[in-house]
Design an enzyme around this catalytic site. Sequence first.
Site, PDB file in Angstrom:
ATOM      1  N   LYS A  74       0.854  -1.195   0.000  1.00 38.73           N
ATOM      2  CA  LYS A  74       0.000   0.000   0.000  1.00 38.73           C
ATOM      3  C   LYS A  74       0.880   1.231   0.000  1.00 38.73           C
ATOM      4  O   LYS A  74       1.767   1.378   0.846  1.00 38.73           O
ATOM      5  CB  LYS A  74      -0.895   0.010   1.260  1.00 38.73           C
ATOM      6  CG  LYS A  74      -1.929   1.123   1.230  1.00 38.73           C
ATOM      7  CD  LYS A  74      -3.107   0.715   0.384  1.00 38.73           C
ATOM      8  CE  LYS A  74      -4.047   1.888   0.107  1.00 38.73           C
ATOM      9  NZ  LYS A  74      -3.550   2.783  -0.964  1.00 38.73           N
ATOM     10  N   GLN A  95       6.806   3.808   4.289  1.00 43.20           N
ATOM     11  CA  GLN A  95       5.413   3.376   4.227  1.00 43.20           C
ATOM     12  C   GLN A  95       5.183   2.074   4.990  1.00 43.20           C
ATOM     13  O   GLN A  95       4.116   1.872   5.576  1.00 43.20           O
ATOM     14  CB  GLN A  95       4.992   3.203   2.767  1.00 43.20           C
ATOM     15  CG  GLN A  95       3.496   3.221   2.542  1.00 43.20           C
ATOM     16  CD  GLN A  95       2.919   4.623   2.532  1.00 43.20           C
ATOM     17  OE1 GLN A  95       3.433   5.505   1.852  1.00 43.20           O
ATOM     18  NE2 GLN A  95       1.869   4.842   3.279  1.00 43.20           N
ATOM     19  N   LYS A  98       4.891   3.165   8.683  1.00 45.16           N
ATOM     20  CA  LYS A  98       3.740   4.043   8.832  1.00 45.16           C
ATOM     21  C   LYS A  98       2.446   3.232   8.795  1.00 45.16           C
ATOM     22  O   LYS A  98       1.563   3.397   9.643  1.00 45.16           O
ATOM     23  CB  LYS A  98       3.717   5.089   7.715  1.00 45.16           C
ATOM     24  CG  LYS A  98       2.515   6.029   7.766  1.00 45.16           C
ATOM     25  CD  LYS A  98       2.359   6.839   6.497  1.00 45.16           C
ATOM     26  CE  LYS A  98       3.549   7.713   6.251  1.00 45.16           C
ATOM     27  NZ  LYS A  98       3.322   8.632   5.107  1.00 45.16           N
ATOM     28  N   LYS A 110       5.503   1.811  -2.933  1.00 50.83           N
ATOM     29  CA  LYS A 110       5.420   3.143  -3.540  1.00 50.83           C
ATOM     30  C   LYS A 110       5.720   3.019  -5.022  1.00 50.83           C
ATOM     31  O   LYS A 110       6.423   2.094  -5.445  1.00 50.83           O
ATOM     32  CB  LYS A 110       6.434   4.091  -2.892  1.00 50.83           C
ATOM     33  CG  LYS A 110       6.053   5.558  -3.000  1.00 50.83           C
ATOM     34  CD  LYS A 110       4.941   5.928  -2.035  1.00 50.83           C
ATOM     35  CE  LYS A 110       4.608   7.410  -2.111  1.00 50.83           C
ATOM     36  NZ  LYS A 110       3.574   7.798  -1.126  1.00 50.83           N
ATOM     37  N   GLY A 149      -3.064   7.888  -4.718  1.00 53.90           N
ATOM     38  CA  GLY A 149      -2.481   9.066  -5.331  1.00 53.90           C
ATOM     39  C   GLY A 149      -1.322   9.613  -4.499  1.00 53.90           C
ATOM     40  O   GLY A 149      -1.091   9.205  -3.368  1.00 53.90           O
ATOM     41  N   ASP A 150      -0.595  10.542  -5.078  1.00 53.03           N
ATOM     42  CA  ASP A 150       0.506  11.227  -4.401  1.00 53.03           C
ATOM     43  C   ASP A 150       0.749  12.507  -5.192  1.00 53.03           C
ATOM     44  O   ASP A 150      -0.140  12.944  -5.939  1.00 53.03           O
ATOM     45  CB  ASP A 150       1.748  10.321  -4.352  1.00 53.03           C
ATOM     46  CG  ASP A 150       2.800  10.804  -3.353  1.00 53.03           C
ATOM     47  OD1 ASP A 150       2.711  10.414  -2.180  1.00 53.03           O
ATOM     48  OD2 ASP A 150       3.711  11.566  -3.748  1.00 53.03           O
ATOM     49  N   THR A 193      -5.130  13.193   5.499  1.00 47.99           N
ATOM     50  CA  THR A 193      -3.757  13.397   5.972  1.00 47.99           C
ATOM     51  C   THR A 193      -3.662  14.670   6.803  1.00 47.99           C
ATOM     52  O   THR A 193      -3.058  14.684   7.887  1.00 47.99           O
ATOM     53  CB  THR A 193      -2.776  13.461   4.790  1.00 47.99           C
ATOM     54  OG1 THR A 193      -2.934  12.314   3.963  1.00 47.99           O
ATOM     55  CG2 THR A 193      -1.335  13.505   5.289  1.00 47.99           C
ATOM     56  N   ASN A 227      -3.151  19.476  -0.770  1.00 52.88           N
ATOM     57  CA  ASN A 227      -4.208  18.891   0.058  1.00 52.88           C
ATOM     58  C   ASN A 227      -3.849  18.848   1.540  1.00 52.88           C
ATOM     59  O   ASN A 227      -4.644  19.217   2.403  1.00 52.88           O
ATOM     60  CB  ASN A 227      -4.514  17.466  -0.421  1.00 52.88           C
ATOM     61  CG  ASN A 227      -5.742  17.420  -1.310  1.00 52.88           C
ATOM     62  OD1 ASN A 227      -6.247  18.447  -1.718  1.00 52.88           O
ATOM     63  ND2 ASN A 227      -6.205  16.226  -1.602  1.00 52.88           N
ATOM     64  N   SER A 379      -7.239   5.466   3.500  1.00 51.24           N
ATOM     65  CA  SER A 379      -7.129   4.581   2.336  1.00 51.24           C
ATOM     66  C   SER A 379      -7.425   3.140   2.748  1.00 51.24           C
ATOM     67  O   SER A 379      -8.104   2.403   2.020  1.00 51.24           O
ATOM     68  CB  SER A 379      -5.731   4.665   1.726  1.00 51.24           C
ATOM     69  OG  SER A 379      -5.575   5.826   0.948  1.00 51.24           O
TER      70      SER A 379
END
Length: 454
Positions: A74, A95, A98, A110, A149-150, A193, A227, A379
């Site tokens: 993820k 990630q 996290k 990623k 998304g990123d 976030t 964002n 997510s």
Amino acid sequence: MGEPEFEQAYKELASTLENSSLFEKNPEYKKALEVFAIPERVIQFRVTWENDKNECCVNRGYRVQFNSVLGPYKGGIRFHPTVNLSILKFLGFEQIFKNALTGLQMGGGKGGADFDPKGKSDNEIRKFCVAFMSELSKHIGADTDVPAGDIGCSPREIGWMFGKYRAEKNKWEGTLTGKGGAWGGSLIRPEATGFGLIYFVQHMIQYASGGKESFKGKRVAISGSGNVAQYAAIKAVELGATIVSLSDSKGTLIATDDEGITPDLVHIIADLKAKRKQLSELTSSSEFKDKFKYVEGARPWKEAGKVDVALPCATQNEVSEDEAKALVECGAKFIAEGSNMGCTQEAIGVFESTRKEKKGEAIWYGPGKAANAGGVAVSGLEMAQNSARLKWTAEEVDNKLKGIMENCFENCLSTAKEYATPAEGEFPSLVAGANIAGFSKVAAAAKDQGDWWP
């Protein structure tokens, strides 16, 4: 290795573990760290697409599938000209831990491409997304790898890629998150976030003050204007704070009156961003020129004056050692990363040494892998809704997010107390707590599954 961003992320984790009592109590975990330094899989591919001049263009595409012991890989997809394997490995490595801190069943990964959406038409971006997914679709799935998304990859791009995935696989499944609300997306995902960051810092403030303080009356410096920064600002104002700065790649917007940056202004900034315009345009208008100044080529940390809270929300390594010292001198007490690895290792050193020296009067630093986990947490909640074919209300999702961020903070706090014992009167090290808690959870699961053994 020639991968500076990844090396930085690895060394930051490794040094924290080595300077704690974790390896003393669990010496076998050193082998787990060695194993986790190597991704389970790295996929690299070319993306050929046609621009509006009917010319053939080519970019490099990547997916780093780093660790899957806790669940499907993820992590986001980033479209930016600076994307390379080092950056994606750093982001994927962060990630892993996290995602572990959210308490949800998600591994770490990623991906992205060195494609630059700036200056491209909507049609060109759509063509690129379709070409990118034609290859990526071979390697992902709802139970395998679930990208999001990123930077450079908004819900619009997620939609185009989801449509291509659905056509390629002839199935509708939740293999991408950040989807549109009418077709599988979760409510408050765009806000998650930024909201989660504020919820985490709220717990920091309450703990440090013995429950006597909150965001009310606090001056908050924020970098970035995407964002994360936008929704962090909106939530902080809702809780009584004054926002004194936002920034973009060209410079920093500083509020010059007591009102600060209001939610109405944040919405105006969001519109500017959608049109790919600069924040400097605000100060050229008669409506705002007396309320703000725009400092070209600067970040907020030396420009915002006295602040209580600093929230880097733009990109990696955006707080330097000098800027960290400036924040200490400006009286900042809480700094937490909305961006991934927002502070350099030297800046973290300043915050951590000040925390030890000045104890309860010092800056308390919240690392990104804990403080900005709200986005990937929602997510994960979107994945759960897709699997159950359900849609939760915004209130339900927000309450779950609040619970996840509270548990994340408490986990970091208790782990720091156990493995990085603070001196009397000293705040526990949240960077140590986050690293040790996330790593220990992944290491234990990997050992159970035979990924490493003593």
